[in-house]
Structures are given as C-alpha cells and as structure tokens.
Motif scaffolding. Structure first.
Motif, PDB file in Angstrom:
ATOM      1  N   ARG A   1     -16.338 -11.133  32.424  1.00  0.00           N
ATOM      2  CA  ARG A   1     -14.991 -10.580  32.295  1.00  0.00           C
ATOM      3  C   ARG A   1     -14.020 -11.295  33.216  1.00  0.00           C
ATOM      4  NH1 ARG A   1     -13.195  -7.166  36.530  1.00  0.00           N
ATOM      5  NH2 ARG A   1     -14.811  -6.850  38.083  1.00  0.00           N
ATOM      6  N   ASN A   2     -12.758 -11.060  32.949  1.00  0.00           N
ATOM      7  CA  ASN A   2     -11.694 -11.494  33.837  1.00  0.00           C
ATOM      8  C   ASN A   2     -11.654 -10.558  35.042  1.00  0.00           C
ATOM      9  OD1 ASN A   2      -9.122 -11.757  35.117  1.00  0.00           O
ATOM     10  ND2 ASN A   2      -8.311 -12.719  33.266  1.00  0.00           N
ATOM     11  N   ASN A   3     -11.683 -11.082  36.249  1.00  0.00           N
ATOM     12  CA  ASN A   3     -11.747 -10.237  37.440  1.00  0.00           C
ATOM     13  C   ASN A   3     -10.513  -9.358  37.629  1.00  0.00           C
ATOM     14  OD1 ASN A   3     -14.293 -11.090  38.265  1.00  0.00           O
ATOM     15  ND2 ASN A   3     -13.454 -12.895  39.294  1.00  0.00           N
ATOM     16  N   GLN A   4      -9.449  -9.596  36.845  1.00  0.00           N
ATOM     17  CA  GLN A   4      -8.231  -8.817  36.993  1.00  0.00           C
ATOM     18  C   GLN A   4      -8.253  -7.526  36.171  1.00  0.00           C
ATOM     19  OE1 GLN A   4      -6.007  -9.840  39.275  1.00  0.00           O
ATOM     20  NE2 GLN A   4      -7.531 -11.452  39.630  1.00  0.00           N
ATOM     21  N   GLU A   5      -9.286  -7.298  35.384  1.00  0.00           N
ATOM     22  CA  GLU A   5      -9.355  -6.101  34.557  1.00  0.00           C
ATOM     23  C   GLU A   5     -10.728  -5.441  34.686  1.00  0.00           C
ATOM     24  OE1 GLU A   5      -9.107  -6.835  30.406  1.00  0.00           O
ATOM     25  OE2 GLU A   5     -10.493  -8.519  30.451  1.00  0.00           O
TER      26      GLU A   5
ATOM     27  N   SER B   1     -26.153  -0.023  37.838  1.00  0.00           N
ATOM     28  CA  SER B   1     -26.600  -1.414  37.939  1.00  0.00           C
ATOM     29  C   SER B   1     -25.416  -2.376  37.867  1.00  0.00           C
ATOM     30  CB  SER B   1     -27.597  -1.716  36.820  1.00  0.00           C
ATOM     31  OG  SER B   1     -27.942  -3.081  36.787  1.00  0.00           O
ATOM     32  N   LEU B   2     -24.482  -2.098  36.959  1.00  0.00           N
ATOM     33  CA  LEU B   2     -23.338  -2.985  36.781  1.00  0.00           C
ATOM     34  C   LEU B   2     -22.364  -2.913  37.953  1.00  0.00           C
ATOM     35  CD1 LEU B   2     -22.652  -2.405  32.973  1.00  0.00           C
ATOM     36  CD2 LEU B   2     -23.580  -4.468  34.047  1.00  0.00           C
ATOM     37  N   LEU B   3     -22.301  -1.762  38.613  1.00  0.00           N
ATOM     38  CA  LEU B   3     -21.395  -1.634  39.764  1.00  0.00           C
ATOM     39  C   LEU B   3     -21.829  -2.505  40.943  1.00  0.00           C
ATOM     40  CD1 LEU B   3     -20.522   2.178  39.782  1.00  0.00           C
ATOM     41  CD2 LEU B   3     -18.973   0.265  39.330  1.00  0.00           C
ATOM     42  N   GLU B   4     -23.046  -3.015  40.885  1.00  0.00           N
ATOM     43  CA  GLU B   4     -23.491  -3.953  41.923  1.00  0.00           C
ATOM     44  C   GLU B   4     -22.794  -5.303  41.758  1.00  0.00           C
ATOM     45  OE1 GLU B   4     -27.709  -4.228  41.745  1.00  0.00           O
ATOM     46  OE2 GLU B   4     -28.047  -2.090  42.145  1.00  0.00           O
ATOM     47  N   THR B   5     -22.266  -5.554  40.545  1.00  0.00           N
ATOM     48  CA  THR B   5     -21.604  -6.834  40.249  1.00  0.00           C
ATOM     49  C   THR B   5     -20.115  -6.671  39.974  1.00  0.00           C
ATOM     50  OG1 THR B   5     -23.670  -7.638  39.253  1.00  0.00           O
ATOM     51  CG2 THR B   5     -21.661  -8.866  38.747  1.00  0.00           C
TER      52      THR B   5
ATOM     53  N   THR C   1     -16.465  -4.444  39.958  1.00  0.00           N
ATOM     54  CA  THR C   1     -15.783  -3.511  40.863  1.00  0.00           C
ATOM     55  C   THR C   1     -15.172  -2.312  40.155  1.00  0.00           C
ATOM     56  OG1 THR C   1     -13.753  -4.835  40.672  1.00  0.00           O
ATOM     57  CG2 THR C   1     -15.249  -5.338  42.511  1.00  0.00           C
ATOM     58  N   GLU C   2     -14.981  -2.400  38.843  1.00  0.00           N
ATOM     59  CA  GLU C   2     -14.365  -1.304  38.107  1.00  0.00           C
ATOM     60  C   GLU C   2     -14.865  -1.315  36.667  1.00  0.00           C
ATOM     61  OE1 GLU C   2      -9.878   0.452  37.077  1.00  0.00           O
ATOM     62  OE2 GLU C   2     -10.134  -1.433  38.185  1.00  0.00           O
TER      63      GLU C   2
ATOM     64  N   PRO D   1     -15.821   3.983  40.860  1.00  0.00           N
ATOM     65  CA  PRO D   1     -14.688   3.413  40.095  1.00  0.00           C
ATOM     66  C   PRO D   1     -14.998   3.283  38.605  1.00  0.00           C
ATOM     67  CG  PRO D   1     -15.866   1.668  41.238  1.00  0.00           C
ATOM     68  CD  PRO D   1     -16.519   2.945  41.671  1.00  0.00           C
ATOM     69  N   VAL D   2     -15.184   4.433  37.962  1.00  0.00           N
ATOM     70  CA  VAL D   2     -15.556   4.455  36.547  1.00  0.00           C
ATOM     71  C   VAL D   2     -14.669   5.456  35.811  1.00  0.00           C
ATOM     72  CG1 VAL D   2     -17.406   4.745  34.874  1.00  0.00           C
ATOM     73  CG2 VAL D   2     -17.953   4.002  37.201  1.00  0.00           C
ATOM     74  N   GLN D   3     -14.134   5.054  34.675  1.00  0.00           N
ATOM     75  CA  GLN D   3     -13.351   5.938  33.815  1.00  0.00           C
ATOM     76  C   GLN D   3     -14.034   6.050  32.456  1.00  0.00           C
ATOM     77  OE1 GLN D   3      -9.383   4.273  33.687  1.00  0.00           O
ATOM     78  NE2 GLN D   3      -8.746   5.409  35.508  1.00  0.00           N
TER      79      GLN D   3
END
Length: 281
Positions: A46-50, A71-75, A77-78, A106-108
């Motif tokens: 992904r693009n780190n800005q989103e 698991s994904l939150l280890e890599t 940030t949102e 940081p999850v919606q």
C-alpha cells in the motif's frame, strides 16, 4: 429449500450458527500453526499515506479477522476493514470481540449485513478498492464461487492480494457434502483444488498451500446426541438431517462416518484438508 422435504441448514442463520459452534468445538489443531497459515506475509502493498484497506468476505464471528489484523498491525500503522457478513448473530459476536480485543488499536470497521452476491451485485459501481481481500471458509454456499472470485479480484488495488481458504477435494467433510449434493442434484460448488485449476488456467498469479487437522465426530454415532446431530447437519447442510433426510441418504452418509479414522483414544475422526490460495494482482 432442498429436495424431498429437506431444508438447507445454510438458509437458517440461527441454526447454522449453532451447528458451526459445535463444529468449531470439535476441531483439533495447533492454534499457532493455523494462525500462521491464515496470516501469510503479503508484503508492503500500500501507499504509506493511506490505511491498509481490507475486505473480509463472510467474516463470521471475527476470530480469524482479529488474528489477521493483529498480524498486519506489526507492519501497517492503520487499517480499515469492510466486513461482509449476512448472519446478524455472528456480526454481533464480532462487534463484541472488537470492543474487547481491538480497543485502542488503529482499526476502523465498516459493517455490511449482506451476502457477498448482494455486495457484488453492482460491482462495476463499487468505487472502493482494496489492498487485501480474504474469504476464509466463506464461499461454500455461494451460487457461483468462480464468478465471485473473478469480481473480487477486480476490486484489488495494484499489487493487492486475494486470499481464499477452502476445502480440498481430499477433505472428509467435503466428501459427505459432495455425496449429499449429488442426491440434491447440486453440483455447482467447486472444491479448493477446482478453484486453483480455474485460476491457473485463466492466468492468475496464484500460490497454493495445504493445511490439515482432525475433527472429532464420535458423537455422530449417538442418535440422541444434540451435538452429534448438529455436526451431521453442518456436514450435510441439511437442517435436522436425521429426521428429514430419506433413509437411503442417511445410510450413505453414516457409512462414510463409520469409515472414519479411529484414534488411540477410541474416538472417531474426520480429516479436514484445506487449501490456501494467494492470488496477487
């Protein structure tokens, strides 16, 4: 409605939830190994800005989703996850799990109370695209799983990943479901190996991996066992199978149950064999 007075278990969300709960209770596998199986490395896609955008198809009670998200939150940030789940009782349990396990993270979530076919009905008009889409044991009761896979792949962003986990043709439960499907003249549901062949023949970048575990089916031999009867309902996708299925179909299914593996503990086991398909765009 199935043939011969039988009703499909998957048409009754509450009864299906009860049977699925019993099925999960009888599974035997190393949790750490299975968690590793459902959380493959997907790279920085992904693009780190989103936010990382996930589409969860048939999320159920969210136990797999929470493992994947952690698991994904280890890599990443949102995370923003769109959840497709038609069973209201499953969604309620998932939302309770989010409150207890995802608090402060940081999850919606965007909750969609609908079937995946309904979500994709106007897929050409869906503007949102996703980095990661997963279908974990959620394509069994779809009318045309191959068409759904094709449309889901179109919703991936460039370098996105579609993960499908589905029964293999070697799966013991699959063999029962196939036997009942022949009786009901329902041959539309491909196994994971069929999906793999389709994906490869149509030029998709697909990597398979297999995982197996045991299911204790001993209670299926006891006609008075509520849990045993619910297991049979789940295996066959027929509500109240023992009381509504024709005698010849019951005998055919129970013969398959009798040929199950007998463990050292004198319990009977089915072997569940699933395949994970990672499809990259």
């Amino acid at each position: 409605m199935a043939a011969g007075g039988m009703s499909l278990l998957s048409d009754d969300p509450l009864s299906y939830a009860d049977a699925f709960k019993v099925y999960q209770k009888q599974l035997f596998y190393c949790t750490e190994n299975y968690n590793e199986f459902i959380t493959p490395a997907i790279g920085n896609i992904r693009n780190n800005q989103e936010p990382l955008r996930i589409l969860s198809v048939g999320a159920g009670t969210g136990n797999y989703d929470c493992v994947i998200i952690d698991s994904l939150l280890e890599t990443f940030t949102e995370i923003h996850e769109t959840v497709i789940e038609p069973n209201d009782s499953h969604t309620a349990k998932f939302q309770d799990r989010v409150k207890s396990e995802m608090k402060g993270k940081p999850v919606q979530f965007d909750w969609r109370h609908e079937k995946v076919e309904e979500f994709l009905e106007n897929h050409d008009l869906i503007k949102e695209r996703f980095h990661y889409i997963h279908c974990i044991h959620s394509l069994y009761y779809c009318h045309d799983p191959v068409d759904i896979i094709t449309k889901l792949h179109e919703l991936l962003l460039e370098d996105g990943v579609l993960m499908i986990i589905h029964q293999s043709e070697k799966d013991d439960v699959r063999k029962i479901y196939t036997e009942v499907g022949k009786y009901l003249k329902n041959t539309e549901n491909p196994c994971g190996d069929d999906m793999l062949k389709y994906l490869k023949s149509h030029g998709y970048l697909c990597t398979p991996k297999y995982f197996s575990y045991d299911i204790d089916i001993s209670q299926c031999f006891d006609k008075k066992s509520k849990e045993g009867n619910l297991l049979l309902d789940f295996f066959t996708d027929v509500a109240d199978f023992r009381n509504t299925a024709p005698r010849d179909l019951q005998e055919s299914v129970m013969n398959m149950v009798k040929w199950s593996k007998l463990g050292d503990d004198r319990c009977h086991y089915f072997r569940d064999v699933v395949v994970r398909l990672l499809v990259r765009k």
